[in-house]
Design a protein around this motif. Structure first.
Motif, PDB file in Angstrom:
ATOM      1  N   LEU A   1       0.830  -1.200   0.000  1.00 24.90           N
ATOM      2  CA  LEU A   1       0.000   0.000   0.000  1.00 24.90           C
ATOM      3  C   LEU A   1       0.868   1.256   0.000  1.00 24.90           C
ATOM      4  CD1 LEU A   1      -3.083   0.532   0.104  1.00 24.90           C
ATOM      5  CD2 LEU A   1      -2.846   0.832   2.573  1.00 24.90           C
ATOM      6  N   ASN A   2       1.932   1.237   0.787  1.00 25.64           N
ATOM      7  CA  ASN A   2       2.831   2.402   0.835  1.00 25.64           C
ATOM      8  C   ASN A   2       3.575   2.620  -0.469  1.00 25.64           C
ATOM      9  OD1 ASN A   2       2.148   2.964   3.497  1.00 25.64           O
ATOM     10  ND2 ASN A   2       3.828   1.755   4.364  1.00 25.64           N
ATOM     11  N   LYS A   3       3.682   1.569  -1.278  1.00 21.67           N
ATOM     12  CA  LYS A   3       4.315   1.690  -2.599  1.00 21.67           C
ATOM     13  C   LYS A   3       3.277   1.985  -3.683  1.00 21.67           C
ATOM     14  CE  LYS A   3       8.659   0.691  -1.572  1.00 21.67           C
ATOM     15  NZ  LYS A   3       9.778   1.640  -1.849  1.00 21.67           N
ATOM     16  N   ASN A   4       2.073   2.350  -3.248  1.00 20.50           N
ATOM     17  CA  ASN A   4       0.983   2.754  -4.150  1.00 20.50           C
ATOM     18  C   ASN A   4       0.434   1.609  -4.999  1.00 20.50           C
ATOM     19  OD1 ASN A   4       1.094   5.543  -3.344  1.00 20.50           O
ATOM     20  ND2 ASN A   4       2.946   5.747  -4.588  1.00 20.50           N
ATOM     21  N   PHE A   5       0.523   0.383  -4.489  1.00 22.68           N
ATOM     22  CA  PHE A   5      -0.161  -0.746  -5.105  1.00 22.68           C
ATOM     23  C   PHE A   5      -1.633  -0.730  -4.673  1.00 22.68           C
ATOM     24  CE2 PHE A   5       4.125  -2.160  -5.425  1.00 22.68           C
ATOM     25  CZ  PHE A   5       4.197  -3.257  -6.279  1.00 22.68           C
ATOM     26  N   LYS A   6      -2.505  -1.200  -5.524  1.00 22.43           N
ATOM     27  CA  LYS A   6      -3.829  -1.601  -5.052  1.00 22.43           C
ATOM     28  C   LYS A   6      -3.631  -2.928  -4.320  1.00 22.43           C
ATOM     29  CE  LYS A   6      -7.493  -1.112  -7.592  1.00 22.43           C
ATOM     30  NZ  LYS A   6      -8.507  -1.272  -8.671  1.00 22.43           N
ATOM     31  N   VAL A   7      -4.305  -3.095  -3.182  1.00 20.36           N
ATOM     32  CA  VAL A   7      -4.115  -4.291  -2.367  1.00 20.36           C
ATOM     33  C   VAL A   7      -5.453  -4.965  -2.095  1.00 20.36           C
ATOM     34  CG1 VAL A   7      -3.289  -5.209  -0.175  1.00 20.36           C
ATOM     35  CG2 VAL A   7      -2.060  -3.323  -1.267  1.00 20.36           C
ATOM     36  N   TYR A   8      -5.508  -6.253  -2.430  1.00 17.12           N
ATOM     37  CA  TYR A   8      -6.657  -7.080  -2.086  1.00 17.12           C
ATOM     38  C   TYR A   8      -6.252  -7.939  -0.885  1.00 17.12           C
ATOM     39  CZ  TYR A   8      -8.386  -5.907  -6.783  1.00 17.12           C
ATOM     40  OH  TYR A   8      -8.815  -5.257  -7.915  1.00 17.12           O
ATOM     41  N   LEU A   9      -6.611  -7.491   0.313  1.00 16.35           N
ATOM     42  CA  LEU A   9      -6.237  -8.198   1.542  1.00 16.35           C
ATOM     43  C   LEU A   9      -7.454  -8.927   2.105  1.00 16.35           C
ATOM     44  CD1 LEU A   9      -4.292  -8.810   3.909  1.00 16.35           C
ATOM     45  CD2 LEU A   9      -5.081  -6.655   4.954  1.00 16.35           C
ATOM     46  N   PHE A  10      -7.387 -10.239   2.162  1.00 13.69           N
ATOM     47  CA  PHE A  10      -8.492 -11.016   2.717  1.00 13.69           C
ATOM     48  C   PHE A  10      -8.726 -10.613   4.174  1.00 13.69           C
ATOM     49  CE2 PHE A  10      -7.490 -13.852  -0.844  1.00 13.69           C
ATOM     50  CZ  PHE A  10      -8.774 -14.187  -1.288  1.00 13.69           C
ATOM     51  N   SER A  11      -9.989 -10.481   4.556  1.00 14.53           N
ATOM     52  CA  SER A  11     -10.346 -10.058   5.908  1.00 14.53           C
ATOM     53  C   SER A  11     -10.308 -11.209   6.895  1.00 14.53           C
ATOM     54  CB  SER A  11     -11.742  -9.438   5.916  1.00 14.53           C
ATOM     55  OG  SER A  11     -12.704 -10.366   5.408  1.00 14.53           O
ATOM     56  N   ASN A  12     -10.165 -12.429   6.402  1.00 19.56           N
ATOM     57  CA  ASN A  12     -10.091 -13.590   7.277  1.00 19.56           C
ATOM     58  C   ASN A  12      -9.190 -14.625   6.624  1.00 19.56           C
ATOM     59  OD1 ASN A  12     -10.567 -15.291   9.418  1.00 19.56           O
ATOM     60  ND2 ASN A  12     -12.802 -15.259   9.237  1.00 19.56           N
ATOM     61  N   PHE A  13      -8.788 -15.644   7.407  1.00 18.31           N
ATOM     62  CA  PHE A  13      -7.967 -16.705   6.841  1.00 18.31           C
ATOM     63  C   PHE A  13      -8.754 -17.460   5.767  1.00 18.31           C
ATOM     64  CE2 PHE A  13      -9.480 -18.093  11.092  1.00 18.31           C
ATOM     65  CZ  PHE A  13     -10.458 -18.998  10.689  1.00 18.31           C
TER      66      PHE A  13
END
Length: 619
Positions: A130-142
């Motif tokens: 995110l700090n490198k200006n990527f779009k990030v798809y982060l799963f909210s759970n395992f």
């Protein structure tokens, strides 16, 4: 100083070498995690040179699609600092490969399993992207590991990261990387990423601050609902008897082995209209301690499946399906005679033969104008050659790859790009890729496919073992033995394999017990005795950083492979014996010969007493 604790001047055992003391102080300067800082401080203050050397003297290197190691302090362990360094290096590599515009537009997927620290490591990685200006798809759970490569393709991302150590013991964690095609990274990408990691070892101050993930932003998205909505719909192309599945008479017990597979397996069964499975209550919920099993790996056999067997006996079930903790592998056991307590645990090769035949049968039945020249199946070089034999009879295409789904997934992608169909790929270590919606092994979809297959067989009055016997009657019988020895010394591995290469007058062995060695393939040094001189070049890629030698014995009826593991301190051996088409050979007869070959391989090639190898734990 960036560390949480000031340097203690003059503290430390006098026996610490200046180089090692410098490494310890470097770590304390870089690390901000109180737990791992205190661990290195204690070791430094105690003058524990041996332990410090093991933790700081070498760095984890990208192996099987990423990193895997025990958790703890040090460059050779999985921890906050080494994860930050890895994520910074991966981000740098992706920016170089795709450019900032594509990385910002397409983004990366970050998933994780339920192990200790997995979510923490995932959030640190997501923060850096995110700090490198990527779009990030982060799963909210395992989630199961297969969801991450599926999401990479679904969203058109440049890469994906799954924090998981698969089936390793609780002390381990890992960092698995997928490229933009949804397949695991393979050489030379691993070396390229490693170079970028080495160039980005100093954590940026922002790399430690995960609070940015809590702020509303169009650049941080939760893909969980979207992925699960389409993943299961996409598995329907593997379902051929949905209208009959609800009436399946097979009672199935399922265990996720304390991992993350249960919810996905339930939904896969619902999608296929299968009856609910019976869960193993002690193992159905995620537990990073893996309290009921010494090794959370269903491939270990009865020692791992004991609770599932007891659950099945209580409920009168005849079939067990088991995922490993990150749900990318599948084990199968059946009890053909309910009057006995004996469970028949199918080998990875047997499951591969069954799944390959089932997917081929249904594909051909649904394609009246079947053209085998366009249809492919894949298997790793250490796996059974049953599919190769079946392909020669049925007219479809078979290809062998190096060990691991990083090779099969990428090859499947290449074949798809060329307009071919890839029905199936497998490795004997209970890894199966049914179809190509996920270009990696997928234990969730494989479980649903096997459950449907079991119901169809029950309607025919058969079980999996009886179906295998029918396949062997048509294509020839195949029997295999796969096992391993444990060794923690890379030098021992090198000496052992070099000793094999020079066993007979400075050359490769000419015999193994009473059996003649017909040909030899050495994928470490790049030698294939059956290839054309003068170079004798093998058709598979050569990897000088891993050990693998294959022997063809006894008039081409037996194949033996010796290799070191890319993720564990093991030397593995794989032996398969087959009969020819039309040849009548009983299972007992072939198994007896298989045992004789295995005994000769162990005593003459591996020599465990000489090399101090530890035997595989008793099942």
């Amino acid at each position: 100083m960036n560390g949480v604790s000031a340097e203690k001047e003059g503290v430390g055992g006098p026996e610490l070498s200046p180089a090692l003391r410098k490494l310890a102080e470097e770590w304390l300067t870089l690390d901000r995690n109180p737990s791992t800082v205190q661990e290195i401080e204690r070791l430094r203050d105690d003058g524990d040179e041996k332990t410090l050397q093991s933790l700081l003297g070498s760095r984890m290197v990208f192996g099987t699609a990423g990193l895997r190691a025990k958790m703890g302090a040090g460059y050779s362990r999985m921890n906050d600092l080494t994860v930050i360094q890895t994520a910074q290096g991966l981000a740098s590599c992706l920016l170089e490969q795709f450019g900032s515009g594509e990385c910002g537009k397409r983004g990366v997927v970050v998933g994780y399993d339920a192990r200790h620290n997995s979510r923490r490591f995932a959030e640190l990685s997501a923060t850096i992207f995110l700090n490198k200006n990527f779009k990030v798809y982060l799963f909210s759970n395992f989630t199961p590991t297969p969801y991450t490569p599926y999401a990479v393709v679904k969203f058109g991302c440049v890469a994906g990261v799954q924090v998981t150590a698969s089936h390793n013991p609780k002390e381990y964690n890992g960092y698995k990387v997928y490229w933009s095609n949804g397949a695991q990274i393979r050489p030379p990408l691993d070396s390229d990423i490693q170079s970028h990691i080495s160039a980005n070892l100093n954590p940026l101050p922002t790399s430690w601050d995960t609070s940015a993930l809590q702020k509303a932003s169009s650049d941080i998205l939760d893909p969980l609902a979207s992925v699960t909505a389409t993943y299961f719909t996409d598995t329907l192309h593997l379902c051929y008897r949905r209208e009959d599945n609800a009436s399946s008479p097979v009672k199935i017990v399922y265990t996720p082995m304390h991992g993350v597979g249960a919810e996905g397996a339930r939904e896969a069964f619902r999608t296929f209209s299968l009856p609910d499975f019976i869960p193993v209550p002690e193992q159905i919920d995620p537990d990073p301690e893996f309290r009921t099993v010494a090794f959370p790996n269903p491939e270990e056999g009865h020692s791992a499946l004991g609770l599932a067997e007891k659950t099945a006996e209580r409920h009168g079930a005849t079939l067990i399906l088991a995922n490993d903790p990150d749900a990318d592998r599948l084990a199968v056991a059946e009890r053909s005679d309910p009057s006995t307590r004996e469970w028949d645990i199918l080998t990875g090769n047997e499951i591969g033969a069954l799944l390959g035949w089932w997917l081929f049968k249904n594909y051909r039945d649904s394609h009246p104008h079947f053209n085998g020249k366009n249809v492919y199946m894949l298997a790793s070089t250490v796996s059974s050659k049953f599919l190769q034999r079946m392909a020669s009879v049925e007219g479809f295409q078979f290809e062998e790859t190096l060990t691991g789904f990083k090779w099969m997934g990428n090859r499947a992608h290449e074949l798809l790009q060329q307009g071919h169909e890839v029905l199936f790929a497998f490795e004997e270590a209970i890894g199966y890729m049914c179809g190509c919606r996920v270009l990696d092994k997928d234990g969730i979809s494989a479980a649903a496919v096997m459950a449907e297959f079991a119901g169809w067989l029950a309607g025919q009055g058969k079980n999996f073992r009886q179906q295998l016997d029918e396949l062997y009657a048509r294509y020839g019988r195949f029997e295999s033995e796969v096992s391993y020895f444990v060794c923690h010394s890379q030098d021992t591995f090198t000496q052992l394999f070099n000793g094999i290469r020079s066993r007979d007058d400075g050359n490769y062995p000419k015999t193994c017990g009473p059996y003649v060695v017909d040909s030899i393939i050495d994928l470490t040094v790049g030698y294939d005795s059956s290839s054309s001189p003068p170079d004798f070049k093998p058709f598979l890629p050569v990897d000088p950083n891993s050990q693998l030698i294959k022997f063809i014995l006894d008039d081409m009826t037996c194949e033996c492979t010796l290799r070191t593991s890319g993720t564990e301190p093991k030397i593995k051996y794989y032996i398969e014996i087959s009969s020819k088409i039309g040849e009548t050979v009983s299972k007992e007869e072939l198994t007896k010969k298989l045992r004789k070959v295995a005994e000769a391989v162990v005593s003459e090639f591996l020599q465990p007493e000489r090399w101090g190898l530890e035997a595989r734990p008793t099942q």
